[in-house]
Design a protein around this motif. Structure first.
Motif, PDB file in Angstrom:
ATOM      1  N   THR A 104       0.848  -1.188   0.000  1.00 36.94           N
ATOM      2  CA  THR A 104       0.000   0.000   0.000  1.00 36.94           C
ATOM      3  C   THR A 104       0.886   1.241   0.000  1.00 36.94           C
ATOM      4  N   THR A 105       0.248   2.395  -0.178  1.00 39.28           N
ATOM      5  CA  THR A 105       0.947   3.670  -0.012  1.00 39.28           C
ATOM      6  C   THR A 105       0.392   4.443   1.173  1.00 39.28           C
ATOM      7  N   ALA A 106      -0.516   3.821   1.923  1.00 35.04           N
ATOM      8  CA  ALA A 106      -1.114   4.485   3.081  1.00 35.04           C
ATOM      9  C   ALA A 106      -0.218   4.307   4.307  1.00 35.04           C
ATOM     10  N   LEU A 107       0.014   5.376   5.023  1.00 36.00           N
ATOM     11  CA  LEU A 107       0.825   5.300   6.230  1.00 36.00           C
ATOM     12  C   LEU A 107       0.083   4.557   7.333  1.00 36.00           C
ATOM     13  N   SER A 108       0.817   3.776   8.100  1.00 39.09           N
ATOM     14  CA  SER A 108       0.263   3.122   9.279  1.00 39.09           C
ATOM     15  C   SER A 108       0.328   4.089  10.460  1.00 39.09           C
ATOM     16  N   THR A 109      -0.465   3.817  11.467  1.00 35.19           N
ATOM     17  CA  THR A 109      -0.465   4.656  12.660  1.00 35.19           C
ATOM     18  C   THR A 109       0.740   4.332  13.526  1.00 35.19           C
ATOM     19  N   VAL A 110       1.482   5.349  13.901  1.00 33.41           N
ATOM     20  CA  VAL A 110       2.593   5.188  14.832  1.00 33.41           C
ATOM     21  C   VAL A 110       2.294   6.055  16.051  1.00 33.41           C
ATOM     22  N   PRO A 111       2.948   5.787  17.178  1.00 32.06           N
ATOM     23  CA  PRO A 111       2.717   6.633  18.356  1.00 32.06           C
ATOM     24  C   PRO A 111       3.013   8.100  18.057  1.00 32.06           C
ATOM     25  N   THR A 112       2.247   8.985  18.657  1.00 33.48           N
ATOM     26  CA  THR A 112       2.472  10.409  18.420  1.00 33.48           C
ATOM     27  C   THR A 112       3.873  10.833  18.851  1.00 33.48           C
ATOM     28  N   THR A 113       4.426  10.149  19.825  1.00 33.49           N
ATOM     29  CA  THR A 113       5.775  10.489  20.279  1.00 33.49           C
ATOM     30  C   THR A 113       6.836  10.171  19.228  1.00 33.49           C
ATOM     31  N   ALA A 114       6.467   9.360  18.226  1.00 34.73           N
ATOM     32  CA  ALA A 114       7.423   9.027  17.162  1.00 34.73           C
ATOM     33  C   ALA A 114       7.423  10.048  16.038  1.00 34.73           C
ATOM     34  N   ASN A 115       6.678  11.132  16.206  1.00 35.12           N
ATOM     35  CA  ASN A 115       6.612  12.152  15.166  1.00 35.12           C
ATOM     36  C   ASN A 115       7.772  13.147  15.224  1.00 35.12           C
ATOM     37  N   THR A 116       8.525  13.131  16.297  1.00 33.67           N
ATOM     38  CA  THR A 116       9.648  14.058  16.431  1.00 33.67           C
ATOM     39  C   THR A 116      10.800  13.392  17.175  1.00 33.67           C
ATOM     40  N   LYS A 117      12.006  13.884  16.934  1.00 29.64           N
ATOM     41  CA  LYS A 117      13.207  13.547  17.699  1.00 29.64           C
ATOM     42  C   LYS A 117      13.633  12.081  17.600  1.00 29.64           C
ATOM     43  N   ILE A 118      13.185  11.340  16.595  1.00 26.66           N
ATOM     44  CA  ILE A 118      13.624   9.960  16.450  1.00 26.66           C
ATOM     45  C   ILE A 118      15.060   9.946  15.910  1.00 26.66           C
ATOM     46  N   GLN A 119      15.909   9.153  16.548  1.00 25.06           N
ATOM     47  CA  GLN A 119      17.321   9.094  16.190  1.00 25.06           C
ATOM     48  C   GLN A 119      17.726   7.776  15.523  1.00 25.06           C
ATOM     49  N   ALA A 120      16.952   6.710  15.709  1.00 26.13           N
ATOM     50  CA  ALA A 120      17.269   5.406  15.119  1.00 26.13           C
ATOM     51  C   ALA A 120      15.988   4.615  14.987  1.00 26.13           C
ATOM     52  N   ILE A 121      15.924   3.725  13.996  1.00 28.26           N
ATOM     53  CA  ILE A 121      14.719   2.934  13.753  1.00 28.26           C
ATOM     54  C   ILE A 121      15.112   1.543  13.289  1.00 28.26           C
ATOM     55  N   THR A 122      14.352   0.539  13.709  1.00 27.46           N
ATOM     56  CA  THR A 122      14.602  -0.843  13.315  1.00 27.46           C
ATOM     57  C   THR A 122      13.277  -1.594  13.316  1.00 27.46           C
ATOM     58  N   ALA A 123      13.153  -2.606  12.461  1.00 30.97           N
ATOM     59  CA  ALA A 123      11.883  -3.316  12.298  1.00 30.97           C
ATOM     60  C   ALA A 123      12.050  -4.808  12.529  1.00 30.97           C
ATOM     61  N   GLY A 124      11.090  -5.397  13.271  1.00 33.51           N
ATOM     62  CA  GLY A 124      11.015  -6.837  13.436  1.00 33.51           C
ATOM     63  C   GLY A 124       9.973  -7.414  12.498  1.00 33.51           C
ATOM     64  N   ALA A 125       9.535  -8.629  12.769  1.00 38.36           N
ATOM     65  CA  ALA A 125       8.540  -9.251  11.895  1.00 38.36           C
ATOM     66  C   ALA A 125       7.296  -8.384  11.791  1.00 38.36           C
ATOM     67  N   TYR A 126       6.729  -8.032  12.947  1.00 38.20           N
ATOM     68  CA  TYR A 126       5.525  -7.219  12.973  1.00 38.20           C
ATOM     69  C   TYR A 126       5.627  -6.095  13.990  1.00 38.20           C
ATOM     70  N   HIS A 127       6.827  -5.734  14.395  1.00 41.05           N
ATOM     71  CA  HIS A 127       6.962  -4.641  15.347  1.00 41.05           C
ATOM     72  C   HIS A 127       8.105  -3.725  14.960  1.00 41.05           C
ATOM     73  N   THR A 128       8.123  -2.548  15.569  1.00 41.53           N
ATOM     74  CA  THR A 128       9.119  -1.531  15.254  1.00 41.53           C
ATOM     75  C   THR A 128       9.680  -0.952  16.546  1.00 41.53           C
ATOM     76  N   LEU A 129      10.974  -0.673  16.546  1.00 39.04           N
ATOM     77  CA  LEU A 129      11.643  -0.039  17.682  1.00 39.04           C
ATOM     78  C   LEU A 129      12.301   1.249  17.209  1.00 39.04           C
ATOM     79  N   THR A 130      12.308   2.249  18.081  1.00 33.16           N
ATOM     80  CA  THR A 130      13.017   3.484  17.782  1.00 33.16           C
ATOM     81  C   THR A 130      13.691   4.006  19.043  1.00 33.16           C
ATOM     82  N   LEU A 131      14.637   4.903  18.844  1.00 30.12           N
ATOM     83  CA  LEU A 131      15.228   5.677  19.929  1.00 30.12           C
ATOM     84  C   LEU A 131      14.829   7.124  19.727  1.00 30.12           C
TER      85      LEU A 131
END
Length: 328
Positions: free
Chosen positions: A293-320
């Motif tokens: 798809t081209t539709a964005l998925s919902t992410v936590p509002t806190t992930a809208n700013t100041k993210i320094q690193a991102i990584t993806a698992g099978a069905y989950h995502t981690l950020t700093l």
């Protein structure tokens, strides 16, 4: 085939058995070296927050108190998560094959981590340490990977390392994912491991792909071939790269995909899971979408700013998340 050690361990639950046939990871644990952000893996300590969202069947997005603040690196395995804090590895989520049973030696000196399907990797003082399932010898670290390594990536049943600009590989080779092309022997700056394929990024921005190509995940599209890539990621059976700040993706269901508008400019790094892509923009915003798809998925509002690193698992995502480190 499973090793004797694997056979002695308890059987996978039904949910994981169903996913095991189709799911494998994973991505870079940090942006490519050409990305403008300083690599979080090279920082001794931070005041950053660890954010996680998505599937939590095995507790992979329930960040333990010790990892909630101060991590300098994170990595998402298929169903488990890893972090580095003050040089020590923290792990949570699925432990069916002891992939979150961190070896005692990893309580200090660690600068990077990477999570595979049933195994984990860490980089300590330039040496690769592996634990969890040793199926297909994915945790049998070769002598060459025990010194001077600068980056690591864990795939489904295989592992990659970067040493002196050359790629090292070991483990499952059924799809030739550990049979390295000649171009990977020098000048490499970043690596990524998918389920049964792998990617490398050269110092002049070329993407190299090898291994399983049943879904065309190693058929690099023309815009990537003709451009200068700055980041790469390998998912289950698809690949992604950042060229000119834009994400390009290829492989299953996403040939010539039109990525979301927010992923078409100022992207600095990208991560790939089983069926989703996550990207980090230069303004510190994390975005995510499903591969078909081209539709964005919902992410936590806190992930809208100041993210320094991102990584993806099978069905989950981690950020700093936090303020960027001071410019040297």
């Amino acid at each position: 085939m499973p090793t004797h050690r694997d056979r002695r361990r308890r059987a996978l639950p039904p949910v994981l058995i169903a996913l095991a046939a189709v799911c494998g990871l994973l991505t870079l644990t940090h942006p490519a070296t050409a990305a403008p952000r300083p690599s979080p893996q090279r920082l001794a300590a931070t005041d950053w927050d660890t954010l996680a969202w998505g599937d939590n069947t095995y507790g992979q997005t329930t960040v333990p108190p010790a990892a909630q603040k101060g991590a300098s690196a994170v990595a998402a395995g298929a169903f488990h998560s890893l972090a580095v804090k003050d040089g020590a590895v923290l792990a949570w989520g699925s432990d069916l094959y002891q992939q979150t049973d961190v070896p005692a030696a990893l309580s200090s000196g660690v600068t990077a981590v990477s999570g595979g399907y049933l195994h984990s990797l860490a980089l300590k003082n330039g040496a690769v340490v592996a634990w969890g399932s040793d199926r297909y010898d994915s945790t049998a670290v070769p002598p060459a990977a025990k010194a001077d390594v600068t980056a690591i990536a864990a795939g489904q049943y295989f592992s990659l390392a970067l040493r002196h600009g050359a790629v090292l590989a070991w483990g499952d080779t059924r799809y030739e994912q550990t049979q390295l092309p000649d171009e990977t022997h020098s000048g490499i700056t970043a690596i990524a491991a998918g389920a049964y394929h792998a990617l490398a990024l050269t110092d002049d921005g070329r993407v190299i792909a090898w291994g399983d190509n049943r879904k065309k995940q190693t058929d690099i599209p023309t815009p990537v071939k003709n451009g200068t890539a700055t980041a790469i990621a390998a998912g289950k059976d698809f690949s992604a790269a950042v060229v000119g700040g834009r994400v390009y993706a290829w492989g299953t269901n996403i040939a010539n995909q039109n990525v979301p508008t927010l992923a078409q400019s100022t992207v600095t790094s990208v991560a790939a899971g089983y069926g989703h892509i996550a990207a980090l923009r230069a303004d510190g915003r994390a975005i995510e979408w499903k591969v078909n798809t081209t539709a964005l998925s919902t992410v936590p509002t806190t992930a809208n700013t100041k993210i320094q690193a991102i990584t993806a698992g099978a069905y989950h995502t981690l950020t700093l998340r936090g303020d960027p480190p001071p410019t040297p």
